[in-house]
Enzyme design. Sequence first.
Site, short mmCIF file in Angstrom:
data_model
loop_
_atom_site.label_atom_id
_atom_site.label_comp_id
_atom_site.label_asym_id
_atom_site.label_seq_id
_atom_site.Cartn_x
_atom_site.Cartn_y
_atom_site.Cartn_z
N SER A 48 31.48 35.64 53.65
CA SER A 48 32.38 35.88 52.66
C SER A 48 33.61 34.99 53.01
O SER A 48 33.55 33.97 53.48
CB SER A 48 32.77 37.52 53.03
OG SER A 48 33.64 37.98 52.21
N ASP A 209 28.80 38.64 47.61
CA ASP A 209 29.33 38.42 49.13
C ASP A 209 27.84 38.65 49.78
O ASP A 209 27.14 39.82 49.96
CB ASP A 209 30.17 39.79 49.22
CG ASP A 209 31.03 39.50 50.55
OD1 ASP A 209 30.46 39.55 51.83
OD2 ASP A 209 32.22 39.24 50.32
#
Length: 382
Positions: A48, A209
Site C-alpha cells: 500500500s 491494495d
Amino acid sequence: MRPAEPVTGLILSGGGARAAYQVGVLAAIAELLPPGAPNPFPVIVGTSAGAINAVSLASGAMDFRAAIQRLTAFWQGFRSHLVLRSDWPGVIRQASRFFIHSLLGLGAQVPVALLNSSPLRDLLQERLNLDGIDEAIRHKHLHAVAVTAFGYESGQAVTFYQGGGTIDAWLRHRRIGMPTQLTVEHLLASSAIPLLFAPVKLDQEFFGDGAVRQSAPISPALHLGANRVLVVGVSGNPRGNEPAAQRTYTGQEPTLAQIGGHMLNSTFIDSLESDIELLERLNQFSHFQPADSAAQGLAPVEVLVIAPSQPIDEIAARHRQELPAALRLFLRGPGATKTSGAGVLSYLLFEAGYCSELIELGRRDALAKREELSRFLGITQI
C-alpha cells in the site's frame, strides 16, 4: 555449520496517510548511522502506501541519508490535492459516477471508486526515479525490493519483486512472488484501497491494495533472502493500552465511518500483528529443536518492531480542519470528521500538519529504541 550472514529486511506496512510515520522511523535510523553509511536494508518490502516508501528508499539506496531526506520532504509537503481530487467539481463528479455506475449499474462498466486518485499518478511519475533501483542492485547496495498487490479475479496476493542474482519465484496459498521491473503502476495498484481508490490494471488483471489478502506480510522478505526483519507498523493502538474493563463506553450506535475505520484496521493492521506473533512463536519453537532434528531448517528469524506509541486516530482528529472544504463535507455525512470516525480520516488526511506530526512521532519512537536499533543494525554508538 557456520551461522548465515545476517541479511536485514525492512517491512513497511500499508495504511494511506499513516505511512508518514514510517518516514520518521527511517529518519531516526539515518541519524543513528554514521555519515556516508550504506543502505542498511538489503531487502525492502512494502505494501500500500508503504510500497511507495519502499520503492522510494530502494531507488535512492546508493545514498541512504539523502534518500530519507527526499522522502521526508515528500511527505512534509503533502496536500490532499496532490493525491486525490479534493476540489468541489472533482469530488462531486466522482461521487456521482460512483452512485450511477456502481450502485445503479448505469453507464459504462469502468472501475469506479469514491475518490479520484489520478493526481497521485502524476506525482509519483514526477518525483520517483525508478532507474535508481537497478543502479543500487548493480553496486550491491540493494539485493531486492518488493511491493504486494491483490488480484481481484485470482484472489491472490501477488508480490512483485525486482532484485539481483537468482531469486526463485514462490507459490503459496493465495500468495505468490513474481519477478518484474517495478513501475509506478505497481505502486498505484498496491495502494488502491478498496472502494476508496480505483483498482489498477496490470497485464490482464485488475489489482488493488495488497493488504486485502496478505495473510503473511513478513513472508516476502524471507523469500527474498532476509533472515532478520525490522517491521515498521502503523497500528493506531499503541501496545499496553488500558484493559477493556477500565475503558469508558458511550453506548452510541457506531457511525458508518467508525465501522469503516475498523474494517480498514482489520485490513492493514491485524494480519501484520498476527504474522509477527506467529513468527515469534516459531522462533521459540526452533530453540527447542535438537541439533540433529529434521526440523533444523526452521531457523529463527530475529524481529524488531517499531509501532506508534500514541493512537493515530486521535492525532488525525486534531488535524481534521486541514482537509479541503469539499472533502470535509463529503466525509462529514458518514461521520469521518467526528472523533469516533477518525479511523477513516487517519488514512485519508494527506495534509502537511498531520503528516509532519506522524513523522516526528516515528522519529521519537525510533530514538526511544536507540539501543535496540543500534544492536539490531550493528551500529557502534559513540
